[in-house]
Design a protein around this motif. Structure first.
Motif, mmCIF file in Angstrom:
data_model
loop_
_atom_site.group_PDB
_atom_site.id
_atom_site.type_symbol
_atom_site.label_atom_id
_atom_site.label_comp_id
_atom_site.label_asym_id
_atom_site.label_seq_id
_atom_site.Cartn_x
_atom_site.Cartn_y
_atom_site.Cartn_z
ATOM 1 N N PHE A 174 0.834 -1.193 0.000
ATOM 2 C CA PHE A 174 0.000 0.000 0.000
ATOM 3 C C PHE A 174 0.874 1.249 0.000
ATOM 4 O O PHE A 174 1.895 1.314 0.699
ATOM 5 C CB PHE A 174 -0.891 -0.015 1.237
ATOM 6 C CG PHE A 174 -1.586 1.278 1.519
ATOM 7 C CD1 PHE A 174 -1.112 2.124 2.504
ATOM 8 C CD2 PHE A 174 -2.699 1.650 0.793
ATOM 9 C CE1 PHE A 174 -1.755 3.313 2.791
ATOM 10 C CE2 PHE A 174 -3.342 2.845 1.058
ATOM 11 C CZ PHE A 174 -2.865 3.678 2.056
ATOM 12 N N VAL A 175 0.452 2.251 -0.748
ATOM 13 C CA VAL A 175 1.156 3.532 -0.786
ATOM 14 C C VAL A 175 0.271 4.655 -0.234
ATOM 15 O O VAL A 175 0.666 5.371 0.680
ATOM 16 C CB VAL A 175 1.609 3.874 -2.210
ATOM 17 C CG1 VAL A 175 2.214 5.280 -2.262
ATOM 18 C CG2 VAL A 175 2.596 2.844 -2.742
ATOM 19 N N ALA A 176 -0.929 4.804 -0.804
ATOM 20 C CA ALA A 176 -1.792 5.910 -0.393
ATOM 21 C C ALA A 176 -3.231 5.602 -0.763
ATOM 22 O O ALA A 176 -3.501 4.816 -1.677
ATOM 23 C CB ALA A 176 -1.347 7.217 -1.053
ATOM 24 N N HIS A 177 -4.140 6.279 -0.047
ATOM 25 C CA HIS A 177 -5.561 6.120 -0.305
ATOM 26 C C HIS A 177 -6.245 7.465 -0.167
ATOM 27 O O HIS A 177 -5.837 8.300 0.657
ATOM 28 C CB HIS A 177 -6.184 5.133 0.694
ATOM 29 C CG HIS A 177 -7.662 4.988 0.552
ATOM 30 N ND1 HIS A 177 -8.249 4.171 -0.377
ATOM 31 C CD2 HIS A 177 -8.692 5.595 1.214
ATOM 32 C CE1 HIS A 177 -9.563 4.254 -0.280
ATOM 33 N NE2 HIS A 177 -9.857 5.114 0.673
ATOM 34 N N SER A 215 -10.375 12.920 2.854
ATOM 35 C CA SER A 215 -9.529 12.172 3.775
ATOM 36 C C SER A 215 -8.532 11.345 2.990
ATOM 37 O O SER A 215 -8.881 10.740 1.967
ATOM 38 C CB SER A 215 -10.381 11.264 4.668
ATOM 39 O OG SER A 215 -9.565 10.525 5.554
ATOM 40 N N THR A 216 -7.298 11.343 3.458
ATOM 41 C CA THR A 216 -6.239 10.579 2.811
ATOM 42 C C THR A 216 -5.466 9.779 3.851
ATOM 43 O O THR A 216 -5.509 10.070 5.053
ATOM 44 C CB THR A 216 -5.256 11.496 2.062
ATOM 45 O OG1 THR A 216 -4.701 12.434 2.990
ATOM 46 C CG2 THR A 216 -5.954 12.257 0.941
ATOM 47 N N ALA A 217 -4.757 8.770 3.366
ATOM 48 C CA ALA A 217 -3.900 7.959 4.226
ATOM 49 C C ALA A 217 -2.661 7.570 3.442
ATOM 50 O O ALA A 217 -2.733 7.418 2.212
ATOM 51 C CB ALA A 217 -4.637 6.706 4.698
ATOM 52 N N TYR A 218 -1.540 7.424 4.145
ATOM 53 C CA TYR A 218 -0.270 7.131 3.494
ATOM 54 C C TYR A 218 0.503 6.059 4.258
ATOM 55 O O TYR A 218 0.395 5.956 5.483
ATOM 56 C CB TYR A 218 0.595 8.394 3.427
ATOM 57 C CG TYR A 218 0.005 9.499 2.628
ATOM 58 C CD1 TYR A 218 -0.794 10.477 3.212
ATOM 59 C CD2 TYR A 218 0.247 9.580 1.248
ATOM 60 C CE1 TYR A 218 -1.344 11.495 2.456
ATOM 61 C CE2 TYR A 218 -0.303 10.598 0.493
ATOM 62 C CZ TYR A 218 -1.093 11.548 1.100
ATOM 63 O OH TYR A 218 -1.640 12.563 0.346
ATOM 64 N N ALA A 219 1.299 5.317 3.514
ATOM 65 C CA ALA A 219 2.270 4.444 4.149
ATOM 66 C C ALA A 219 3.334 5.320 4.810
ATOM 67 O O ALA A 219 3.658 6.407 4.314
ATOM 68 C CB ALA A 219 2.913 3.528 3.115
ATOM 69 N N SER A 268 6.405 5.023 4.806
ATOM 70 C CA SER A 268 7.594 5.189 3.966
ATOM 71 C C SER A 268 7.475 6.336 2.976
ATOM 72 O O SER A 268 8.490 6.800 2.442
ATOM 73 C CB SER A 268 7.882 3.892 3.221
ATOM 74 O OG SER A 268 6.774 3.527 2.411
ATOM 75 N N VAL A 269 6.253 6.797 2.712
ATOM 76 C CA VAL A 269 6.076 7.869 1.718
ATOM 77 C C VAL A 269 5.457 9.124 2.319
ATOM 78 O O VAL A 269 5.350 10.145 1.622
ATOM 79 C CB VAL A 269 5.206 7.392 0.535
ATOM 80 C CG1 VAL A 269 5.779 6.121 -0.072
ATOM 81 C CG2 VAL A 269 3.752 7.211 0.924
ATOM 82 N N LYS A 270 5.094 9.064 3.577
ATOM 83 C CA LYS A 270 4.454 10.211 4.218
ATOM 84 C C LYS A 270 5.368 11.419 4.147
ATOM 85 O O LYS A 270 6.590 11.313 4.321
ATOM 86 C CB LYS A 270 4.131 9.851 5.665
ATOM 87 C CG LYS A 270 3.073 10.687 6.320
ATOM 88 C CD LYS A 270 2.691 10.113 7.674
ATOM 89 C CE LYS A 270 2.021 8.772 7.535
ATOM 90 N NZ LYS A 270 1.583 8.220 8.842
ATOM 91 N N ASP A 271 4.798 12.551 3.875
ATOM 92 C CA ASP A 271 5.504 13.837 3.751
ATOM 93 C C ASP A 271 6.288 13.967 2.453
ATOM 94 O O ASP A 271 6.901 15.014 2.201
ATOM 95 C CB ASP A 271 6.456 14.078 4.930
ATOM 96 C CG ASP A 271 5.735 14.141 6.262
ATOM 97 O OD1 ASP A 271 6.312 13.689 7.260
ATOM 98 O OD2 ASP A 271 4.598 14.640 6.296
ATOM 99 N N ARG A 272 6.284 12.932 1.610
ATOM 100 C CA ARG A 272 6.938 13.032 0.290
ATOM 101 C C ARG A 272 5.931 12.866 -0.845
ATOM 102 O O ARG A 272 6.093 13.490 -1.901
ATOM 103 C CB ARG A 272 8.023 11.960 0.154
ATOM 104 C CG ARG A 272 9.149 12.078 1.151
ATOM 105 C CD ARG A 272 10.289 11.115 0.810
ATOM 106 N NE ARG A 272 9.870 9.717 0.846
ATOM 107 C CZ ARG A 272 9.988 8.880 -0.181
ATOM 108 N NH1 ARG A 272 10.494 9.297 -1.325
ATOM 109 N NH2 ARG A 272 9.597 7.614 -0.059
#
Length: 118
Positions: free
Chosen positions: A47-50, A57-61, A63-67
């Motif tokens: 999973f990367v993002a939703h 509303s969003t969600a991130y892994a 490892s990729v948050k803030d990028r």
């Protein structure tokens, strides 16, 4: 159905940026949650993002948050993944997926390759 077509992948140097797009057909795009996943060689899909159907509303892994930033334009039936500060470990095939209300991810695109050189 919600056929999905990704685009925007390519080769970029470490620290660079790419924006992936995922175009969906059909009239029900605006009711689907949308996600991005990736799969590196020899690894499982992760999973990367939703983003929710409404986009509020969003969600991130981790490892990729803030990028990375996921967004959507329901008028264009398109979801985006803006990827900044790319790292070699971001190299993977990136897939978008659609989740009809009340269901998990049911529809998948064919994937687009992202390669980050060191």
């Amino acid at each position: 159905q919600a056929p999905l077509v990704e685009s925007g992948g390519g080769l970029v140097q470490t620290g660079g940026s790419l924006r992936l797009s995922c175009a969906a057909s059909g009239r029900t795009f605006s009711s689907y949650g949308m996600g991005w996943f990736r799969q590196a060689p020899g690894q499982e899909r992760e999973f990367v993002a939703h983003i929710r159907a409404s986009g509020d509303s969003t969600a991130y892994a981790d490892s990729v948050k803030d990028r990375f930033t996921i967004s959507r334009d329901n008028t264009k039936n398109t979801v985006y993944l803006q990827m900044n500060s790319l790292k070699p470990e971001d190299t993977a095939v990136y897939y978008c997926a659609a989740a009809p209300a009340g269901f998990g991810y049911r529809y998948w695109g064919q994937g687009t390759q992202v390669t980050v050189s060191s």
